[in-house]
Scaffold this motif. Structure first.
Motif, short mmCIF file in Angstrom:
data_model
loop_
_atom_site.label_atom_id
_atom_site.label_comp_id
_atom_site.label_asym_id
_atom_site.label_seq_id
_atom_site.Cartn_x
_atom_site.Cartn_y
_atom_site.Cartn_z
N UNK A 125 36.68 43.12 40.12
CA UNK A 125 37.81 42.62 39.33
C UNK A 125 38.08 43.44 38.07
N UNK A 126 37.05 44.08 37.52
CA UNK A 126 37.20 44.73 36.22
C UNK A 126 37.07 46.24 36.37
N UNK A 127 38.16 46.95 36.12
CA UNK A 127 38.12 48.40 36.11
C UNK A 127 37.26 48.89 34.95
N UNK A 128 37.32 48.19 33.81
CA UNK A 128 36.53 48.57 32.65
C UNK A 128 35.04 48.49 32.96
N UNK A 129 34.60 47.39 33.58
CA UNK A 129 33.19 47.23 33.93
C UNK A 129 32.77 48.28 34.94
N UNK A 130 33.62 48.53 35.95
CA UNK A 130 33.28 49.50 36.99
C UNK A 130 33.14 50.90 36.40
N UNK A 131 34.10 51.31 35.56
CA UNK A 131 34.04 52.65 34.96
C UNK A 131 32.85 52.78 34.02
N UNK A 132 32.58 51.72 33.23
CA UNK A 132 31.43 51.77 32.32
C UNK A 132 30.12 51.84 33.10
N UNK A 133 30.02 51.07 34.19
CA UNK A 133 28.80 51.10 35.00
C UNK A 133 28.57 52.47 35.63
N UNK A 134 29.65 53.08 36.14
CA UNK A 134 29.52 54.41 36.74
C UNK A 134 29.13 55.43 35.68
N UNK A 135 29.78 55.37 34.52
CA UNK A 135 29.45 56.29 33.43
C UNK A 135 28.01 56.11 32.99
N UNK A 136 27.58 54.85 32.86
CA UNK A 136 26.21 54.57 32.43
C UNK A 136 25.20 55.08 33.46
N UNK A 137 25.48 54.85 34.74
CA UNK A 137 24.55 55.30 35.77
C UNK A 137 24.47 56.83 35.82
N UNK A 138 25.63 57.50 35.76
CA UNK A 138 25.64 58.96 35.80
C UNK A 138 24.96 59.55 34.58
N UNK A 139 25.25 58.96 33.39
CA UNK A 139 24.61 59.46 32.16
C UNK A 139 23.11 59.24 32.19
N UNK A 140 22.69 58.07 32.65
CA UNK A 140 21.25 57.78 32.72
C UNK A 140 20.54 58.75 33.67
N UNK A 141 21.17 59.03 34.80
CA UNK A 141 20.56 59.98 35.75
C UNK A 141 20.48 61.37 35.14
N UNK A 142 21.55 61.81 34.48
CA UNK A 142 21.55 63.14 33.87
C UNK A 142 20.49 63.24 32.77
N UNK A 143 20.41 62.20 31.91
CA UNK A 143 19.44 62.23 30.82
C UNK A 143 18.02 62.14 31.37
#
Length: 558
Positions: free
Chosen positions: A30-48
């Motif tokens: 339902x939430x594009x904001x939640x989905x984009x934040x979750x993807x950004x958080x997951x990608x950033x966490x993996x990179x870090x």
């Protein structure tokens, strides 16, 4: 409104830990904001994670290499200083002098080396006389030295050899260390293996501190990126959510809603375009509403104005039709056609007036407690002469529908008359079965014919005004093309439904369902829309019409 409702639902889901997986799935969809934040958080966490792991390994290797080189250099210097002491001293064969010189070399080793873990082992004796023994340390024993290390030290004179080792570290267990081996010679007397062990506990502590700092910095960076992403996406998605809510309100009929426009960026352009579209829609809808109102008034006024001259024409046509036997055949046929077409025109005019009332919303029901089975019986009796002209047999099956139900009997009669008339006209001379039944929710009547039926594309338009499945087919009962449309309106006024099933080459089935109360359907219709029997199941015996009084209660569903 939509976003507010979704927010309330998500808040209820997050209250119980058991519903958290469902809440996550709901927010993801339902939430594009939640989905984009979750993807950004997951990608950033993996990179870090990858970066911190690589940096930790590199720092550990560099730190170990630095400590190793430091240990090798310190051991080389200590052994060199001790070798200088041995080379500069003159011992000869005197045991006391040789022992003193050996002790001086050991002392030089202890002073120069940065570790007190020193072991000297006799490797080779070059004289037959006195040979000083090796020396040891409580922190390092010969048992801790591997045979591979001793072999490398003895086979490569003048070069150092090293290996990693686990050193006891007080009561805390063991710590990592490195032991360096090198040859030390007493000229003309003996050769010794000297091993110096260096504790790397301080390097481990430094590495642990660096790793903790890296992970803390990584987690902090992830949190900062998540917060920044959330704020940025919120600033972008908030206007989109507002646009969605405004669109929903506009679709629900609030034509005056508009989007607020701020600035001159892309979102402002979107708001401007949306408002322009809303203005255009509002203007066109108002124009169409005004045009529809004018059209309704025109149809109503024209229909009313035509009633007076039509009455005069009808009276004249009836008079001529009554005297047609006195005319010649051509004139008599003309009088008969005039009478028939005037009747059809009068029916069309009545239907147009009824349609205009529906469009104006001025239709009112005249409710009476009426038995649907008795109404069906009356209509069958009225339509029997027409059925006989088409060689069609009318049958009635009524397991229910006898108890009175609130309805407008005039309108229900009109619906049944239209359905039975259509079934007779399109039934190809085969039987027409009228079924009446009821349950605790509603009463219903089904009209089933076994004619040619209709294609699925035709079924979708069967209730449209002035629509005919086969325009080339001759009408034998003077239909206007408005009967089914008016019938659907009558069913809707009662809070019920009028549904149709048809299959090409099999026939059609119309089912009228009227709720018992509250003008709404609370359950299924008592008559299924798709019939189970075929024309072959009817046989050649006519089903008798048997109506039982409502007082008996036989066959009536509760």
């Amino acid at each position: 409104m939509i976003a507010t409702t979704a927010t309330r639902v998500n808040a209820m889901l997050w209250r119980s830990p058991r519903s958290w997986p469902g809440a996550l799935v709901a927010d993801w969809h339902r939430s594009m904001r939640f989905r984009a934040t979750a993807i950004t958080l997951a990608a950033t966490s993996l990179a870090i994670l990858i970066i911190c792991t690589i940096m930790g390994l590199v720092i550990r290797n560099d730190l170990f290499e630095a400590r190793k080189e430091e240990s090798l250099h310190n051991a080389r210097s200590a052994v060199a200083q001790a070798q200088n002491v041995l080379d500069s001293g003159v011992a000869g064969d005197d045991r006391a002098t040789l022992s003193t010189l050996w002790r001086e070399a050991q002392g030089e080793l202890s002073r120069t080396a940065s570790s007190n873990r020193i072991v000297g082992l006799l490797a080779e004796s070059a004289a037959d006389g006195y040979t000083p023994p090796g020396f040891g340390s409580l922190q390092l024993t010969s048992a801790q030295l591997s045979n591979e290390l001793r072999t490398r030290v003895q086979k490569v004179p003048g070069r150092q050899a090293w290996q990693s080792i686990a050193l006891p570290h007080g009561d805390e267990g063991e710590s990592a260390g490195i032991v360096v081996g090198q040859l030390l010679k007493i000229p003309g007397v003996a050769t010794y293996d000297v091993y110096i062990a260096y504790d790397l506990a301080d390097a481990d502590e430094t590495l642990l501190f660096v790793q903790r700092t890296l992970w803390f910095a990584g987690l902090t960076l992830v949190a900062l990126i998540a917060a920044i992403s959330w704020l940025v996406l919120r600033s972008v998605s908030s206007p989109i959510i507002e646009a969605a809510e405004t669109s929903a309100r506009l679709a629900s009929g609030e034509l005056g809603v508009r989007l607020p426009v701020h600035g001159e960026d892309e979102l402002a352009s979107l708001g401007t375009s949306f408002n322009a579209m809303a203005d255009s829609l509002e203007r066109q809808i108002k124009e169409l509403a005004e045009l529809s109102l004018v059209q309704q008034r025109f149809v109503s006024d024209v229909s009313h104005e035509l009633r007076t001259p039509l009455t005069t024409i009808r009276l004249a046509a009836e008079m001529l039709n009554d005297q047609k036997e006195e005319f010649d055949p051509t004139t008599a046929r003309t009088a008969e056609l005039l009478h028939t077409q005037v009747q059809r025109f009068e029916t069309l005019l009545a239907d147009l007036l009824e349609i205009s009332r529906y469009d104006a919303g001025s239709v009112q029901l005249e409710i009476e407690a009426t038995s649907l089975a008795q109404l069906a019986e009356e209509i069958i009796d009225q339509m029997r002469p027409l059925a006989e002209t088409h060689h069609t047999e009318l049958r009635m099956v009524a397991p229910g529908g006898y108890s009175p139900v609130d309805m407008d009997p005039r309108r229900v009669r009109r619906v049944l008359r239209n359905l039975v008339g259509n079934a007779i006209e399109h039934g190809e001379g085969r039987p027409v079965v009228v079924t009446v039944d009821s349950n605790q929710y509603a009463v219903a009547v089904g009209v089933r014919d076994y004619g040619m039926g209709m294609r699925p594309a035709d079924v979708e338009h069967v209730f449209d005004r002035f629509w005919r499945a086969d325009p080339s087919r001759k009408r034998t009962i003077g239909g206007t093309g408005l009967g089914l449309s008016i019938a659907l309106g009558d069913a809707t006024l009662h809070g019920g439904t009028l549904q149709v099933w048809s299959e090409l080459g099999v026939g059609s089935n119309f089912v009228l369902t009227i709720p018992r109360s509250d003008d709404q359907m609370d359950g299924p219709s008592p008559i299924p829309l798709e019939p189970q029997e075929s024309v072959a199941d009817l046989g050649g015996v006519t089903q008798p019409i048997v109506l039982r009084p409502a007082a008996s209660g036989q066959g009536e569903h509760s």
